[in-house]
Write an enzyme that holds these catalytic residues in place. Sequence first.
Site: not given
Ligand code: SPV
Ligand code: MG
Length: 305
Positions: A70
Site C-alpha cells: 500500500d
Molecule cells: C485503507 O484501508 O487502505 C486505509 C485505512 O486507508 S488505513 O490502512 O488505516 O490507512
Molecule cells: Mg488506504
Amino acid sequence: MVHLQPLSADNTCPTGNHRTDALRDLLRSDRLSFLMEAHDGASAAIAGAAGFRGLWASSLTMSSVLGYRDASEASWSSIADIVERMADASGLPILVDGDTGHGNFNNARLFARKLQRIGAAGLCLEDKLFPKTNSFVGDRHPLADEREFCGRLRAVKEATQDFVLVARTEALIAGQGMDAALSRASSYAEAGADAILVHSRQVDASEILEFAGRWQGKLPLVIVPTSYYSTAVSAYRAAGIATVVWANHNLRASIAAMRQVCARLLLDESSVAIEPGIATLDELFALFAYDELSTAEERFLPKPP
Ligand code: SPV
Ligand code: MG
C-alpha cells in the site's frame, strides 16, 4: 452460510446515481452507519449478504490482493478494475479509498470520472503526497500543501456530478496536531468535500473524540477504528460521528483462514480435518446465484429435440 440473491429481481445492476444517493444517505443519516472493507467481487458479495449497506474499497487490501504494497504501487487502472468487480458483484454503494488521487489534481479527476463510470458511489482522497505510505507504516508521512490539496478536491468536484467526495486528513497521523487537523478539515469543507475522514493510529479514541467535539458537525465525520478498536461504538454515537469504516477486516480474516488451511493440508495430506470449517461448494454457488443461471438456461437455451 452465505446466501446471495441475484443483484435485483430483473438481474439488472442498480445505477450509479442510485448508489450515490445511498452512500450520501449513509453519511448524512442521524444513525451511525458502517462501511465494510472489500477487495474483490467475492468479499464484496459476502459483505452484502451479511447485511452491510455500503463498502469501503480499501487501498491497503486491494493492493494486497494484487500482491502489491500500500505504497502507490498498484496503478489507478488496476484499482478501478477491482472496484468494478465489487460494484457488479454486490450492487452496493462503494466509497473508494483513492489515496492521494494517484498524483495531482489531474490524475485525481481522471480517476474519479472513471470510478463514477464503473459504478462507484464516491471517492475518498487523503492529503498526502504521491507516492503515499500506509498510515500504519513508519513515521514518514509528509502532508500535501493545503492549498494544493484543496485544488485536487475542487478538480474532482468539478469533473464529477452527483458523486460523493470524502476528504481525509492525515494531520494526526503526521503528528501535526489537533489544530492543524481541524483547520485542514475546514479548508476541505470549503473546497467542496461532502464529508471528512479523520484518521488516527492511537490505541484509544481520545483524539478522534476530541476532533469530533471541536468539529461540531460541520460536515459528516468518518472514522477508521483499526488501532482503537476496543472503544465501544456507543462513544461514536454520542460524539455524533456519521460513519465507521471497518477498513481491513475481511482481508485479515481471510489471511488467517487461508494460512490455517494451507498449514493443515500440508501437514495432513488430507482435507478431512478442515472440511467442517470451510465453506461448502453449495455455499459458494449460492453466493453467486448459480440457481439464477440454471433458470435462465431453461428460458434461453434451445431445448434438445
Ligand atoms: C485503507 O484501508 O487502505 C486505509 C485505512 O486507508 S488505513 O490502512 O488505516 O490507512
Ligand atoms: Mg488506504
